[in-house]
Scaffold this active site. Structure first.
Site, PDB file in Angstrom:
ATOM      1  N   LYS A  28       0.837  -1.213   0.000  1.00  0.00           N
ATOM      2  CA  LYS A  28       0.000   0.000   0.000  1.00  0.00           C
ATOM      3  C   LYS A  28       0.867   1.257   0.000  1.00  0.00           C
ATOM      4  O   LYS A  28       0.617   2.192  -0.759  1.00  0.00           O
ATOM      5  CB  LYS A  28      -0.928  -0.039   1.224  1.00  0.00           C
ATOM      6  CG  LYS A  28      -1.876   1.134   1.320  1.00  0.00           C
ATOM      7  CD  LYS A  28      -3.111   0.798   2.126  1.00  0.00           C
ATOM      8  CE  LYS A  28      -2.837   0.695   3.622  1.00  0.00           C
ATOM      9  NZ  LYS A  28      -2.541   1.991   4.259  1.00  0.00           N
ATOM     10  N   SER A  29       1.891   1.270   0.834  1.00  0.00           N
ATOM     11  CA  SER A  29       2.747   2.461   0.921  1.00  0.00           C
ATOM     12  C   SER A  29       3.397   2.754  -0.429  1.00  0.00           C
ATOM     13  O   SER A  29       3.434   3.899  -0.896  1.00  0.00           O
ATOM     14  CB  SER A  29       3.847   2.239   1.957  1.00  0.00           C
ATOM     15  OG  SER A  29       3.286   2.128   3.244  1.00  0.00           O
ATOM     16  N   ARG A  33       2.825   5.941  -3.306  1.00  0.00           N
ATOM     17  CA  ARG A  33       3.989   6.732  -3.735  1.00  0.00           C
ATOM     18  C   ARG A  33       4.231   6.607  -5.236  1.00  0.00           C
ATOM     19  O   ARG A  33       4.678   7.555  -5.882  1.00  0.00           O
ATOM     20  CB  ARG A  33       5.221   6.290  -2.934  1.00  0.00           C
ATOM     21  CG  ARG A  33       5.183   6.785  -1.472  1.00  0.00           C
ATOM     22  CD  ARG A  33       6.113   5.964  -0.607  1.00  0.00           C
ATOM     23  NE  ARG A  33       6.244   6.453   0.755  1.00  0.00           N
ATOM     24  CZ  ARG A  33       5.371   6.231   1.751  1.00  0.00           C
ATOM     25  NH1 ARG A  33       4.260   5.538   1.513  1.00  0.00           N
ATOM     26  NH2 ARG A  33       5.597   6.694   2.963  1.00  0.00           N
ATOM     27  N   SER A 173       6.840   9.317  12.196  1.00  0.00           N
ATOM     28  CA  SER A 173       5.815   9.145  11.170  1.00  0.00           C
ATOM     29  C   SER A 173       6.409   9.276   9.769  1.00  0.00           C
ATOM     30  O   SER A 173       6.881  10.340   9.384  1.00  0.00           O
ATOM     31  CB  SER A 173       4.696  10.176  11.355  1.00  0.00           C
ATOM     32  OG  SER A 173       3.862  10.180  10.212  1.00  0.00           O
ATOM     33  N   ASP A 326       1.715  -0.943  11.985  1.00  0.00           N
ATOM     34  CA  ASP A 326       0.390  -1.392  11.531  1.00  0.00           C
ATOM     35  C   ASP A 326       0.087  -2.821  11.967  1.00  0.00           C
ATOM     36  O   ASP A 326      -1.027  -3.308  11.745  1.00  0.00           O
ATOM     37  CB  ASP A 326       0.303  -1.296  10.008  1.00  0.00           C
ATOM     38  CG  ASP A 326       0.257   0.159   9.541  1.00  0.00           C
ATOM     39  OD1 ASP A 326      -0.191   1.018  10.317  1.00  0.00           O
ATOM     40  OD2 ASP A 326       0.688   0.425   8.406  1.00  0.00           O
ATOM     41  N   LYS A 353      -4.567   6.150  14.472  1.00  0.00           N
ATOM     42  CA  LYS A 353      -4.645   5.477  13.171  1.00  0.00           C
ATOM     43  C   LYS A 353      -6.103   5.528  12.680  1.00  0.00           C
ATOM     44  O   LYS A 353      -6.872   6.358  13.139  1.00  0.00           O
ATOM     45  CB  LYS A 353      -4.130   4.040  13.290  1.00  0.00           C
ATOM     46  CG  LYS A 353      -2.650   3.962  13.639  1.00  0.00           C
ATOM     47  CD  LYS A 353      -1.796   4.480  12.506  1.00  0.00           C
ATOM     48  CE  LYS A 353      -0.325   4.450  12.832  1.00  0.00           C
ATOM     49  NZ  LYS A 353       0.477   5.134  11.804  1.00  0.00           N
ATOM     50  N   ARG A 357      -6.443   2.175  17.826  1.00  0.00           N
ATOM     51  CA  ARG A 357      -6.272   0.720  17.674  1.00  0.00           C
ATOM     52  C   ARG A 357      -6.039   0.009  19.001  1.00  0.00           C
ATOM     53  O   ARG A 357      -6.346  -1.186  19.113  1.00  0.00           O
ATOM     54  CB  ARG A 357      -5.135   0.426  16.679  1.00  0.00           C
ATOM     55  CG  ARG A 357      -5.577   0.707  15.256  1.00  0.00           C
ATOM     56  CD  ARG A 357      -4.525   0.413  14.227  1.00  0.00           C
ATOM     57  NE  ARG A 357      -5.114   0.478  12.886  1.00  0.00           N
ATOM     58  CZ  ARG A 357      -4.415   0.554  11.765  1.00  0.00           C
ATOM     59  NH1 ARG A 357      -3.084   0.584  11.806  1.00  0.00           N
ATOM     60  NH2 ARG A 357      -5.016   0.601  10.589  1.00  0.00           N
ATOM     61  N   ARG A 402      -7.560  -2.932   9.424  1.00  0.00           N
ATOM     62  CA  ARG A 402      -6.675  -3.833  10.168  1.00  0.00           C
ATOM     63  C   ARG A 402      -7.361  -4.377  11.432  1.00  0.00           C
ATOM     64  O   ARG A 402      -7.038  -5.473  11.889  1.00  0.00           O
ATOM     65  CB  ARG A 402      -5.348  -3.154  10.482  1.00  0.00           C
ATOM     66  CG  ARG A 402      -4.614  -2.771   9.210  1.00  0.00           C
ATOM     67  CD  ARG A 402      -3.132  -2.611   9.347  1.00  0.00           C
ATOM     68  NE  ARG A 402      -2.627  -1.847   8.225  1.00  0.00           N
ATOM     69  CZ  ARG A 402      -2.367  -2.342   6.999  1.00  0.00           C
ATOM     70  NH1 ARG A 402      -2.538  -3.624   6.750  1.00  0.00           N
ATOM     71  NH2 ARG A 402      -1.929  -1.556   6.043  1.00  0.00           N
TER      72      ARG A 402
HETATM   73  C1  S3P Z   1       2.499   4.763   6.133  1.00  0.00           C
HETATM   74  C2  S3P Z   1       3.039   5.108   7.328  1.00  0.00           C
HETATM   75  C3  S3P Z   1       2.475   4.710   8.630  1.00  0.00           C
HETATM   76  C4  S3P Z   1       1.454   3.583   8.498  1.00  0.00           C
HETATM   77  C5  S3P Z   1       0.539   3.755   7.323  1.00  0.00           C
HETATM   78  C6  S3P Z   1       1.325   3.881   6.037  1.00  0.00           C
HETATM   79  C7  S3P Z   1       3.139   5.255   4.901  1.00  0.00           C
HETATM   80  O1  S3P Z   1       1.857   5.842   9.205  1.00  0.00           O
HETATM   81  O2  S3P Z   1       0.696   3.471   9.679  1.00  0.00           O
HETATM   82  O3  S3P Z   1      -0.340   2.661   7.209  1.00  0.00           O
HETATM   83  O4  S3P Z   1       2.849   4.729   3.812  1.00  0.00           O
HETATM   84  O5  S3P Z   1       3.950   6.196   4.998  1.00  0.00           O
HETATM   85  P1  S3P Z   1       2.762   6.885  10.069  1.00  0.00           P
HETATM   86  O6  S3P Z   1       3.920   7.165   9.238  1.00  0.00           O
HETATM   87  O7  S3P Z   1       1.940   8.105  10.285  1.00  0.00           O
HETATM   88  O8  S3P Z   1       3.064   6.130  11.322  1.00  0.00           O
END
Ligand code: S3P
Length: 447
Positions: A28-29, A33, A173, A326, A353, A357, A402
């Site tokens: 997903k991340s 991007r 973060s 996560d 989140k 959570r 989640r």
């Molecule tokens: C993510 C960063 C995390 C994560 C999220 C995806 C990302 O959040 O919890 O599901 O893709 O950069 P934080 O960076 O705010 O902890």
């Protein structure tokens, strides 16, 4: 969009053995991007393996609204970017649905362009803090007008004449780090982000791949990341790796269901993401990394998870938190089947989140017969051991994919079934969860 339609209640019941291969979706991340950086490059970026979950689809829509051409044919995505600083002004509100990553990264990417946009999302996203993004963007020269506490809906007026920023992250973060770096793309000179604790580094790696000059050095203050502004980003061909955060669910399900043996192929083990798997091994899980290799500069392996009836509770090293942030909900489920206490500290980010959570899991686990203690930034699960977690409850997913999937995993191993009030949020990150778990032999039914 999840949480906006009719709820989808599901019942998860005692399962096992779970066997076979779990081919989980794209990361997903990296998917978010890929679309955003593709939109900021000049020319055509091609993406395969993109996660076609609601969160990422909302980011694709947003990129179109800012002027990029985004299309998909047979699973290959094409993004014709507009270049750094080339975002057009959207003619409508940008709805990022459930996605904190989407909205925060996009705000960063537009915050140094001379355009104005209004962002909103579902009830979960509208309750989450955005000041953590609009504060650094204000330093670049952007202005934000949102609800009290910096909540969405929020209008962001991008800086017409941005200045570069040196920003010390106030919380661990990757979303904040990434928003600052994406904003820094259209600021002249060097933008610097300092992260006292390492967080996932996909943005830095991918920016480098797209041709930006990014360097990182470890100092007493932490990791200092420097980006040279106003690069011309070159389009890329991207193969999105599979998501370790999604892999977590079949892996954990296999560990706690009798007789299971599940292979989860091609999972990235970037140290900024792999904390859960290390923790499970520390607890005594029968989890092995098969065929370890390097793909595109990232460590990758096939994970094999087998039923592990002798798990022991541990204290999770707090410095590992960002690399598994996560995964704490599903870890708390595994912890319920371990012997002894699992102690999780340094995790206050879990409270902001898609849901709180800690509270969501603590309430559901307690209802299912598990003792959970909690404080602002810690929680402890008292393991009951395998075969001794009652279940027989209805739990709330709280618009949080989640949480829904973690409770589904819980029900595969409790004595009585677990009913989830609404499983629709699962579609944000893992649209094939239900069918994939069924293929492995799990009992998960819509009711
Ligand atoms: C993510 C960063 C995390 C994560 C999220 C995806 C990302 O959040 O919890 O599901 O893709 O950069 P934080 O960076 O705010 O902890």
């Amino acid at each position: 969009m999840s949480g906006h339609g009719t709820p989808v209640p599901m019942v998860s019941s005692k399962s096992g053995p779970l066997t076979g291969e779990a081919n989980v979706p794209g990361d997903k991340s990296i998917s978010h991007r890929s679309l955003i950086l593709g939109a900021l490059a000049i020319g055509e970026t091609k993406i395969t393996g993109l996660l076609a979950g609601e969160d990422v689809l909302d980011t694709a829509k947003a990129m179109r609204a800012f002027g990029a051409e985004v299309t998909e044919v047979d699973g290959t995505w094409s993004v014709h970017g507009v270049g750094v600083g080339g975002f057009a002004e959207p003619d409508n509100v940008i709805d990022c649905g459930n996605s904190g990553t989407g909205v925060r990264l996009i705000m960063g990417a537009m915050g140094t362009s001379p355009v104005t946009a209004t962002f909103t999302g579902d009830a979960s996203l509208r309750s989450r803090p955005m000041g953590r993004i609009t504060d650094p963007l204000a330093e670049f020269g952007a202005r934000a007008y949102g609800r009290t506490g910096g909540r969405l809906p929020l209008t962001l007026v991008g800086a017409a004449d941005p200045v570069p920023v040196r920003y010390l992250l106030p919380m661990p973060s990757a979303q904040v780090k990434s928003a600052v770096l994406l904003a820094g793309l259209n600021a002249p000179g060097e933008t610097v982000v300092i992260e006292p604790e390492p967080t996932r580094d996909h943005t830095e790696r991918m920016l480098t791949g797209f041709g930006a000059e990014v360097s990182a050095e470890q100092t007493n203050e932490g990791r200092v990341i420097t980006l040279k502004g106003r690069p011309e980003l070159k389009p890329q061909t991207i193969v999105v790796p599979r998501d370790p955060s999604s892999a977590a669910f079949p892996v954990c399900a296999a560990l706690i269901t009798e007789g299971s043996d599940v292979l989860v192929p091609n999972i990235g083990l970037n140290p900024t993401r792999a904390g859960l798997f290390e923790t499970l091994r520390d607890m005594g899980a029968d989890l092995s990394y098969e065929n370890p290799r390097d793909e595109g500069g990232e460590p990758v392996a096939d994970l094999r998870a087998k039923f592990s009836p002798d798990l022991e509770g541990i204290e999770v090293p707090p410095e590992r938190a960002a690399s598994m942030i996560d995964e704490y909900p599903v870890l708390s489920v595994v912890a319920a089947f371990a012997r002894g206490r699992t102690i999780m500290r340094g995790v206050k980010e879990l409270r902001v989140k898609e849901s709180d959570r800690i509270d969501a899991m603590a309430q559901g686990l307690r209802a299912a017969g598990v003792t959970v203690e909690e404080g602002e930034d810690w929680w402890i699960v008292e393991g009951r051991g395998f075969g001794d977690v009652p279940g027989g409850v209805t739990v709330e997913s709280r618009l949080d994919h989640r949480i829904a999937m973690s409770f589904a995993v819980l029900g595969f191993a409790t004595e009585q079934p677990v009913r989830i009030d609404d499983a629709s949020p699962i579609a944000t990150s893992f649209p094939i969860f239900e069918s994939l778990m069924a293929t492995l032999g799990a009992k998960l039914e819509r009711v």
